[in-house]
Design an enzyme around this catalytic site. Structure first.
Site, PDB file in Angstrom:
ATOM      1  N   LYS A  22       0.828  -1.216   0.000  1.00  0.00           N
ATOM      2  CA  LYS A  22       0.000   0.000   0.000  1.00  0.00           C
ATOM      3  C   LYS A  22       0.859   1.261   0.000  1.00  0.00           C
ATOM      4  O   LYS A  22       0.646   2.166  -0.806  1.00  0.00           O
ATOM      5  CB  LYS A  22      -0.919   0.012   1.230  1.00  0.00           C
ATOM      6  CG  LYS A  22      -1.605   1.343   1.487  1.00  0.00           C
ATOM      7  CD  LYS A  22      -2.499   1.322   2.699  1.00  0.00           C
ATOM      8  CE  LYS A  22      -1.850   1.664   3.996  1.00  0.00           C
ATOM      9  NZ  LYS A  22      -1.602   3.089   4.288  1.00  0.00           N
ATOM     10  N   ASN A  23       1.818   1.316   0.922  1.00  0.00           N
ATOM     11  CA  ASN A  23       2.535   2.575   1.093  1.00  0.00           C
ATOM     12  C   ASN A  23       3.539   2.859  -0.024  1.00  0.00           C
ATOM     13  O   ASN A  23       4.007   3.993  -0.158  1.00  0.00           O
ATOM     14  CB  ASN A  23       3.177   2.650   2.489  1.00  0.00           C
ATOM     15  CG  ASN A  23       2.108   2.834   3.561  1.00  0.00           C
ATOM     16  OD1 ASN A  23       0.965   3.176   3.258  1.00  0.00           O
ATOM     17  ND2 ASN A  23       2.471   2.583   4.811  1.00  0.00           N
ATOM     18  N   CYS A 117      -5.400   7.939   8.592  1.00  0.00           N
ATOM     19  CA  CYS A 117      -5.428   7.371   9.944  1.00  0.00           C
ATOM     20  C   CYS A 117      -5.255   8.448  10.994  1.00  0.00           C
ATOM     21  O   CYS A 117      -4.327   9.239  10.934  1.00  0.00           O
ATOM     22  CB  CYS A 117      -4.312   6.341  10.112  1.00  0.00           C
ATOM     23  SG  CYS A 117      -4.854   4.680   9.746  1.00  0.00           S
ATOM     24  N   ARG A 123      -0.841  15.006  13.106  1.00  0.00           N
ATOM     25  CA  ARG A 123       0.040  14.451  12.071  1.00  0.00           C
ATOM     26  C   ARG A 123       0.486  15.608  11.181  1.00  0.00           C
ATOM     27  O   ARG A 123      -0.118  15.877  10.144  1.00  0.00           O
ATOM     28  CB  ARG A 123      -0.670  13.355  11.263  1.00  0.00           C
ATOM     29  CG  ARG A 123      -0.894  12.090  12.080  1.00  0.00           C
ATOM     30  CD  ARG A 123      -1.449  10.953  11.261  1.00  0.00           C
ATOM     31  NE  ARG A 123      -0.509  10.461  10.268  1.00  0.00           N
ATOM     32  CZ  ARG A 123      -0.759   9.445   9.448  1.00  0.00           C
ATOM     33  NH1 ARG A 123      -1.928   8.822   9.515  1.00  0.00           N
ATOM     34  NH2 ARG A 123       0.130   9.055   8.555  1.00  0.00           N
ATOM     35  N   ASP A 306       4.014   0.576  12.200  1.00  0.00           N
ATOM     36  CA  ASP A 306       2.782   0.013  11.629  1.00  0.00           C
ATOM     37  C   ASP A 306       2.569  -1.446  12.032  1.00  0.00           C
ATOM     38  O   ASP A 306       1.550  -2.042  11.673  1.00  0.00           O
ATOM     39  CB  ASP A 306       2.784   0.150  10.096  1.00  0.00           C
ATOM     40  CG  ASP A 306       2.705   1.601   9.667  1.00  0.00           C
ATOM     41  OD1 ASP A 306       2.387   2.460  10.509  1.00  0.00           O
ATOM     42  OD2 ASP A 306       2.978   1.882   8.476  1.00  0.00           O
ATOM     43  N   ARG A 398      -9.030  -0.291   4.110  1.00  0.00           N
ATOM     44  CA  ARG A 398      -8.094   0.669   3.491  1.00  0.00           C
ATOM     45  C   ARG A 398      -6.777  -0.011   3.127  1.00  0.00           C
ATOM     46  O   ARG A 398      -6.072   0.441   2.230  1.00  0.00           O
ATOM     47  CB  ARG A 398      -7.777   1.826   4.463  1.00  0.00           C
ATOM     48  CG  ARG A 398      -8.896   2.825   4.621  1.00  0.00           C
ATOM     49  CD  ARG A 398      -8.448   4.003   5.472  1.00  0.00           C
ATOM     50  NE  ARG A 398      -7.075   4.327   5.167  1.00  0.00           N
ATOM     51  CZ  ARG A 398      -6.114   4.536   6.062  1.00  0.00           C
ATOM     52  NH1 ARG A 398      -6.386   4.497   7.340  1.00  0.00           N
ATOM     53  NH2 ARG A 398      -4.898   4.812   5.683  1.00  0.00           N
TER      54      ARG A 398
HETATM   55  C1  EPZ Z   1       3.910   6.952   6.708  1.00  0.00           C
HETATM   56  O1  EPZ Z   1       3.181   8.037   7.251  1.00  0.00           O
HETATM   57  C2  EPZ Z   1       2.940   5.807   6.569  1.00  0.00           C
HETATM   58  N1  EPZ Z   1       1.858   6.227   5.683  1.00  0.00           N
HETATM   59  C3  EPZ Z   1       2.395   5.413   7.933  1.00  0.00           C
HETATM   60  O2  EPZ Z   1       1.648   4.227   7.755  1.00  0.00           O
HETATM   61  C4  EPZ Z   1       3.552   5.098   8.893  1.00  0.00           C
HETATM   62  O3  EPZ Z   1       3.047   4.918  10.193  1.00  0.00           O
HETATM   63  C5  EPZ Z   1       4.571   6.239   8.902  1.00  0.00           C
HETATM   64  O4  EPZ Z   1       4.984   6.561   7.563  1.00  0.00           O
HETATM   65  C6  EPZ Z   1       5.823   5.899   9.704  1.00  0.00           C
HETATM   66  O5  EPZ Z   1       6.424   4.753   9.178  1.00  0.00           O
HETATM   67  C7  EPZ Z   1       2.038   6.207   4.370  1.00  0.00           C
HETATM   68  O6  EPZ Z   1       3.073   5.815   3.848  1.00  0.00           O
HETATM   69  C8  EPZ Z   1       0.887   6.654   3.538  1.00  0.00           C
HETATM   70  P1  EPZ Z   1       6.120  10.149   8.737  1.00  0.00           P
HETATM   71  P2  EPZ Z   1       3.804   9.484   7.229  1.00  0.00           P
HETATM   72  O7  EPZ Z   1       6.106  11.420   7.993  1.00  0.00           O
HETATM   73  O8  EPZ Z   1       4.623   9.637   6.024  1.00  0.00           O
HETATM   74  C9  EPZ Z   1       6.561  13.393  12.237  1.00  0.00           C
HETATM   75  C10 EPZ Z   1      -0.193   2.808   7.844  1.00  0.00           C
HETATM   76  O9  EPZ Z   1      -0.688   2.239   8.836  1.00  0.00           O
HETATM   77  N2  EPZ Z   1       6.425  14.371  11.173  1.00  0.00           N
HETATM   78  O10 EPZ Z   1       7.245   9.192   8.527  1.00  0.00           O
HETATM   79  O11 EPZ Z   1       2.690  10.442   7.460  1.00  0.00           O
HETATM   80  C11 EPZ Z   1       5.254  12.661  12.503  1.00  0.00           C
HETATM   81  O12 EPZ Z   1       4.419  13.386  13.368  1.00  0.00           O
HETATM   82  C12 EPZ Z   1       0.226   4.261   7.946  1.00  0.00           C
HETATM   83  O13 EPZ Z   1      -0.026   2.269   6.738  1.00  0.00           O
HETATM   84  C13 EPZ Z   1       6.617  15.700  11.451  1.00  0.00           C
HETATM   85  O14 EPZ Z   1       6.898  16.083  12.587  1.00  0.00           O
HETATM   86  O15 EPZ Z   1       4.728   9.416   8.519  1.00  0.00           O
HETATM   87  C14 EPZ Z   1       5.738  11.355  13.073  1.00  0.00           C
HETATM   88  O16 EPZ Z   1       5.987  11.502  14.430  1.00  0.00           O
HETATM   89  C15 EPZ Z   1      -0.258   4.897   9.189  1.00  0.00           C
HETATM   90  N3  EPZ Z   1       6.488  16.590  10.436  1.00  0.00           N
HETATM   91  C16 EPZ Z   1       7.075  11.118  12.357  1.00  0.00           C
HETATM   92  O17 EPZ Z   1       7.469  12.387  11.834  1.00  0.00           O
HETATM   93  C17 EPZ Z   1       6.190  16.212   9.166  1.00  0.00           C
HETATM   94  O18 EPZ Z   1       6.100  17.084   8.286  1.00  0.00           O
HETATM   95  C18 EPZ Z   1       7.046  10.122  11.210  1.00  0.00           C
HETATM   96  O19 EPZ Z   1       6.021  10.484  10.290  1.00  0.00           O
HETATM   97  C19 EPZ Z   1       6.014  14.866   8.889  1.00  0.00           C
HETATM   98  C20 EPZ Z   1       6.132  13.948   9.913  1.00  0.00           C
END
Ligand code: EPZ
Length: 430
Positions: A22-23, A117, A123, A306, A398
């Site tokens: 998916k991702n 999510c 987020r 995840d 999803r």
């Molecule tokens: C991706 O989300 C995945 N989603 C998530 O999977 C997964 O949990 C996550 O990566 C971490 O591995 C998709 O790929 C669509 P991040 P993403 O940006 O990209 C902080 C699932 O279940 N952050 O790596 O949104 C954030 O708050 C989903 O399949 C900032 O501070 O995650 C978090 O603490 C749920 N500022 C950390 O970084 C930003 O601009 C990691 O988030 C972006 C993120």
């Protein structure tokens, strides 16, 4: 409304095929907007998030057709720049990749603030926007939409002070056609980052270092269509690995890249499960009750956040006390309330869950708070004595293709059942 009804307490035994990731797919599909051409993408999972993304691409003028259920032909030759429909994008977290792709292609993008999510916390997407700004884009908001505009995108050095999958991908999408060289430091290293880079390189991009902390992108003028096969879903595979161990079963999980599963395999082995790796499959079995271990989620190659809810279910059945710490998301333990309804003994202390293993869970009515929380409820239901009913399964749809069919084929008793929406019933009576 639909729910899953599971009669638990039986081992999963047999073989399960894993679908496309998916991702990776949610990034690769919008990346097709970076060229006006035809693409044939294989191993595309048939799940809600992906079907939403395909619908969005169609609304933008792409022509979508299917060679078979998992092979999608995308013709982007008639896509025009413009606003991406608010209603279609607002519930899909990964719709933020349309920002990077449209900005990269047209120097201009307008997309709804992302949904997806909700773990109960914020987020943010500040790092994505910081990356776009560094490339020369001006960012503003307009009626719930994010607007990114540039006269010309120019390569830049971008350091992320936090590892972010989404920001790394979005900057890659925006930078592939920017003039000059972009360097992303402290980049995410997840398998889907590498998959996107491989896809973009096949389109004619010049990306090096994906899968390491430093990604170098040399901008190119034009990109073109290609044929590509998406990697298998690491988290779907991990979910069934944990389900095999938690039910004391024996599953051969096929169409996987065992290397991507290393952090999950390592923890399962630490708990006492048997994990055997083959070229493109992995077998997980457990002969009896396992023992607990501590988990700390980290960006790849650490233990994936995840997989945290699913693994916590397993730990709740193991011997001893386990401590689960989520260092990626601030508040990803909402599902614990549901699990305690089934008899799990878990206490939340800040970013950690303290899990006191017990010998059994009991079936109960529960709900899927989000996608992986829903997967955790399924595993809990498969292990529990009695019947578990899971509501809000729209979240599970999803991200998990054919979950009922796949589990039924390995001995689970799980059914998708229609039931009346209680709010409609109240409204009709009123
Ligand atoms: C991706 O989300 C995945 N989603 C998530 O999977 C997964 O949990 C996550 O990566 C971490 O591995 C998709 O790929 C669509 P991040 P993403 O940006 O990209 C902080 C699932 O279940 N952050 O790596 O949104 C954030 O708050 C989903 O399949 C900032 O501070 O995650 C978090 O603490 C749920 N500022 C950390 O970084 C930003 O601009 C990691 O988030 C972006 C993120």
């Amino acid at each position: 409304m639909e729910k899953f009804v599971i009669k638990g307490n039986r081992p999963l035994i047999g073989e399960i095929d894993i679908s496309g990731a998916k991702n990776a797919a949610v990034a690769i599909l919008p990346a097709t907007l970076l060229a006006k051409d035809v693409f044939l993408i294989e191993n595309v999972p048939d799940i809600r998030d992906i079907n939403s993304m395909l619908q969005i691409l169609e609304s933008m003028g792409a022509q979508i057709s299917y060679a078979n259920r998992s092979t999608v032909k995308i013709d982007t030759r008639h896509v025009q720049p413009g606003t991406v429909d608010y209603e279609l994008t607002k519930n899909l977290r990964a719709s933020y990749y349309l920002l990077g792709a449209m900005l990269g292609m047209y120097n201009s993008a307008k997309v709804a603030m992302p949904g997806g999510c909700n773990f109960g916390g914020v987020r943010p997407i500040d790092l994505h926007l910081k990356g776009f700004s560094a490339l020369g884009a001006m960012i503003s908001t307009d009626g719930g939409m994010i607007v990114a505009k540039a006269n010309k995108l120019l390569g830049a050095s971008i350091y992320f002070d936090k590892v972010s999958v989404g920001a790394t991908i979005n900057v890659m999408l925006a930078a592939v056609k920017a003039r000059g060289i972009t360097i992303i430091e402290n980049a995410a290293r997840e398998p889907h980052i590498v998959d996107l880079a491989n896809f973009l390189n096949l389109m004619g991009a010049r990306i090096k270092g994906a899968g390491t902390e430093v990604i170098k992108i040399e901008g190119v003028g034009e990109l073109h269509g290609c044929n590509y096969s998406i990697i298998p879903d690491q988290i779907e595979a991990g979910t069934y690995m944990v389900a095999a161990a938690a039910t004391c079963g024996d599953l051969l999980i096929k169409n996987v890249i065992p290397k991507h599963l290393d952090p999950i395999s390592a923890k399962l082995r630490e708990c006492g499960a048997t994990v055997e790796e083959f070229d493109d499959s992995i077998r997980v079995s457990a002969g009896g009750r396992l023992h607990g271990c501590n988990i700390k989620t980290m960006p790849h190659p650490g233990f994936p956040t995840d997989m945290q809810p699913q693994f916590t279910v397993l730990l709740s059945l193991c011997e001893g006390i386990s401590i689960v710490t989520d260092s990626v998301w601030d508040n990803r333990f909402r599902y614990v309330d549901q699990l305690t309804r089934m008899g799990a003994q878990i206490q939340i202390e800040g970013k950690a869950a303290i899990v006191q293993g017990s010998a059994a869970l009991k079936g109960a009515p529960v709900k899927a708070d989000d996608l992986r929380a829903g997967a955790a409820m399924i595993i809990a239901g498969l292990c529990a004595k009695g019947t578990t009913e899971i509501e809000d399964i729209i979240h599970i749809d999803r991200g998990y293709e054919d979950v009922v069919k796949k589990l039924t084929a390995v001995g689970a008793t799980i059914a998708r059942v229609n039931f009346p929406d209680p709010q409609n019933v109240v409204a009709k009576r009123a």
